[in-house]
Design a protein around this motif. Structure first.
Motif, PDB file in Angstrom:
ATOM      1  N   ALA A 103      -5.549   8.559  -3.473  1.00 34.53           N
ATOM      2  CA  ALA A 103      -6.716   9.375  -3.132  1.00 34.53           C
ATOM      3  C   ALA A 103      -7.325   8.970  -1.800  1.00 34.53           C
ATOM      4  O   ALA A 103      -7.819   9.813  -1.046  1.00 34.53           O
ATOM      5  N   LEU A 104      -7.276   7.674  -1.484  1.00 28.41           N
ATOM      6  CA  LEU A 104      -7.917   7.177  -0.272  1.00 28.41           C
ATOM      7  C   LEU A 104      -7.088   7.426   0.983  1.00 28.41           C
ATOM      8  O   LEU A 104      -7.606   7.872   2.011  1.00 28.41           O
ATOM      9  N   LEU A 105      -5.784   7.154   0.909  1.00 24.90           N
ATOM     10  CA  LEU A 105      -4.945   7.213   2.104  1.00 24.90           C
ATOM     11  C   LEU A 105      -4.057   8.454   2.148  1.00 24.90           C
ATOM     12  O   LEU A 105      -3.961   9.119   3.180  1.00 24.90           O
ATOM     13  N   GLY A 106      -3.385   8.731   1.037  1.00 22.31           N
ATOM     14  CA  GLY A 106      -2.381   9.783   1.057  1.00 22.31           C
ATOM     15  C   GLY A 106      -1.159   9.324   1.834  1.00 22.31           C
ATOM     16  O   GLY A 106      -1.101   8.212   2.361  1.00 22.31           O
ATOM     17  N   ARG A 107      -0.156  10.160   1.926  1.00 24.34           N
ATOM     18  CA  ARG A 107       1.085   9.816   2.622  1.00 24.34           C
ATOM     19  C   ARG A 107       0.855   9.576   4.110  1.00 24.34           C
ATOM     20  O   ARG A 107       1.403   8.638   4.693  1.00 24.34           O
ATOM     21  N   SER A 108       0.038  10.410   4.741  1.00 25.63           N
ATOM     22  CA  SER A 108      -0.181  10.279   6.185  1.00 25.63           C
ATOM     23  C   SER A 108      -0.858   8.965   6.522  1.00 25.63           C
ATOM     24  O   SER A 108      -0.451   8.255   7.442  1.00 25.63           O
ATOM     25  N   GLY A 109      -1.896   8.630   5.768  1.00 22.70           N
ATOM     26  CA  GLY A 109      -2.599   7.377   6.016  1.00 22.70           C
ATOM     27  C   GLY A 109      -1.709   6.180   5.777  1.00 22.70           C
ATOM     28  O   GLY A 109      -1.771   5.185   6.519  1.00 22.70           O
ATOM     29  N   ALA A 110      -0.848   6.249   4.754  1.00 20.70           N
ATOM     30  CA  ALA A 110       0.063   5.145   4.467  1.00 20.70           C
ATOM     31  C   ALA A 110       1.067   4.960   5.598  1.00 20.70           C
ATOM     32  O   ALA A 110       1.430   3.831   5.944  1.00 20.70           O
ATOM     33  N   ARG A 111       1.505   6.055   6.199  1.00 17.11           N
ATOM     34  CA  ARG A 111       2.465   5.948   7.305  1.00 17.11           C
ATOM     35  C   ARG A 111       1.819   5.339   8.539  1.00 17.11           C
ATOM     36  O   ARG A 111       2.444   4.562   9.268  1.00 17.11           O
ATOM     37  N   VAL A 112       0.566   5.688   8.798  1.00 17.38           N
ATOM     38  CA  VAL A 112      -0.154   5.082   9.923  1.00 17.38           C
ATOM     39  C   VAL A 112      -0.267   3.573   9.715  1.00 17.38           C
ATOM     40  O   VAL A 112      -0.002   2.771  10.626  1.00 17.38           O
ATOM     41  N   VAL A 137       0.835  -1.203   0.000  1.00 19.82           N
ATOM     42  CA  VAL A 137       0.000   0.000   0.000  1.00 19.82           C
ATOM     43  C   VAL A 137       0.870   1.252   0.000  1.00 19.82           C
ATOM     44  O   VAL A 137       0.673   2.171  -0.799  1.00 19.82           O
ATOM     45  N   GLY A 138       1.842   1.295   0.894  1.00 20.88           N
ATOM     46  CA  GLY A 138       2.734   2.453   0.926  1.00 20.88           C
ATOM     47  C   GLY A 138       3.581   2.571  -0.329  1.00 20.88           C
ATOM     48  O   GLY A 138       3.797   3.670  -0.852  1.00 20.88           O
ATOM     49  N   ALA A 139       4.058   1.425  -0.832  1.00 25.03           N
ATOM     50  CA  ALA A 139       4.892   1.439  -2.034  1.00 25.03           C
ATOM     51  C   ALA A 139       4.097   1.887  -3.259  1.00 25.03           C
ATOM     52  O   ALA A 139       4.686   2.421  -4.211  1.00 25.03           O
ATOM     53  N   ALA A 140       2.783   1.670  -3.237  1.00 25.12           N
ATOM     54  CA  ALA A 140       1.949   2.070  -4.378  1.00 25.12           C
ATOM     55  C   ALA A 140       2.016   3.569  -4.623  1.00 25.12           C
ATOM     56  O   ALA A 140       1.895   4.028  -5.771  1.00 25.12           O
ATOM     57  N   LEU A 141       2.207   4.348  -3.567  1.00 29.21           N
ATOM     58  CA  LEU A 141       2.278   5.801  -3.725  1.00 29.21           C
ATOM     59  C   LEU A 141       3.521   6.199  -4.518  1.00 29.21           C
ATOM     60  O   LEU A 141       3.462   7.063  -5.404  1.00 29.21           O
ATOM     61  N   THR A 142       4.655   5.563  -4.190  1.00 20.78           N
ATOM     62  CA  THR A 142       5.878   5.847  -4.947  1.00 20.78           C
ATOM     63  C   THR A 142       5.782   5.294  -6.359  1.00 20.78           C
ATOM     64  O   THR A 142       6.233   5.941  -7.318  1.00 20.78           O
ATOM     65  N   PHE A 143       5.193   4.111  -6.504  1.00 21.03           N
ATOM     66  CA  PHE A 143       4.990   3.533  -7.838  1.00 21.03           C
ATOM     67  C   PHE A 143       4.183   4.487  -8.718  1.00 21.03           C
ATOM     68  O   PHE A 143       4.512   4.696  -9.885  1.00 21.03           O
ATOM     69  N   HIS A 144       3.138   5.063  -8.145  1.00 16.91           N
ATOM     70  CA  HIS A 144       2.304   5.996  -8.898  1.00 16.91           C
ATOM     71  C   HIS A 144       3.118   7.206  -9.354  1.00 16.91           C
ATOM     72  O   HIS A 144       2.980   7.678 -10.489  1.00 16.91           O
TER      73      HIS A 144
END
Length: 225
Positions: free
Chosen positions: A183-192, A29-36
């Motif tokens: 859109a759902l989590l963002g960086r903050s949600g991914a860190r949590v 989930v967190g890696a998806a943000l960087t992949f995007h």
């Protein structure tokens, strides 16, 4: 030939041991943000997602099924492998728990060349971005938990293999719909989320160390008496 069903509890126990550990170290989930971010503008993003998931599955399965036996071949005892592997897992988990930003930065640096290359599915987006040395070491540490012999070995490897398949599927889904994850989590949600699963990984590391000490301590005590 014994065709009786494999012990379900052993399969489930191995799955419950392996899945949270692999999921937390891969962190799809967190890696998806960087992949995007690094694949933005690429027309083959959806195909890349599933190719990366397939490559990640091969790496995880190879580490789970062969890693422990390779180390045993070089004379590393099962107890020592468990203690060392548990320490690696616990240290990784502690870093993820206390400094998720540093882990994000390392992953972003690993994935950066993907913006400049054409064939990036295996390197750098699978190795080392998705399943790098950390994921491989955790998988080998999990492999050290296998029973010594009997049907339990088969049940164990079925359980951990199912965990690897599910983690790879999570990678494919998270990367394929990375824009929705963003859109759902963002960086903050991914860190949590990363901190929550890192705590589970820390517990797994302590459990592996504990099982290693259980086999090593009696051996040394018997040697002293």
């Amino acid at each position: 030939m014994d065709l009786s069903p494999l012990p379900l509890t052993s399969v489930v126990g191995a799955f419950l041991l392996a899945f949270p550990a692999l999921f937390s170290i891969v962190n799809p989930v967190g890696a998806a943000l960087t992949f995007h971010q690094v694949t933005e503008g690429r027309s083959d993003r959806h195909i890349l997602a599933w190719r990366i998931a397939l490559f990640a599955l091969f790496i995880l399965l190879g580490s789970l099924l062969l890693g422990g036996y390779i180390l045993n071949f070089f004379g590393v005892s099962m107890g020592a492998l468990r203690v060392a592997g548990g320490l690696v897992v616990a240290i990784r988990a502690w870093g993820l728990l206390m400094q998720p930003e540093a882990n994000e930065s390392r992953k972003a640096d690993a994935a950066a060349p993907a913006e400049l290359q054409d064939d990036v599915a295996f390197f750098p987006l699978t190795m080392p971005f998705t399943t790098g040395p950390g994921a491989i070491s955790v998988a080998i540490a999990l492999a050290s938990q296998r029973p010594s012999d009997g049907d339990g070995v088969i049940s164990f490897f079925i359980g951990v293999s199912l965990a690897a398949v599910l983690v790879a599927l999570a990678v494919g889904v998270s990367y394929r719909w990375s824009y929705k994850v963003l859109a759902l989590l963002g960086r903050s949600g991914a860190r949590v989320l990363s901190r929550l699963v890192a705590f589970l990984l820390l517990c797994v590391g302590v459990q592996i160390i504990s099982s290693g000490l259980e086999s090593l301590v009696p051996t040394y005590l018997n040697a002293l008496t």
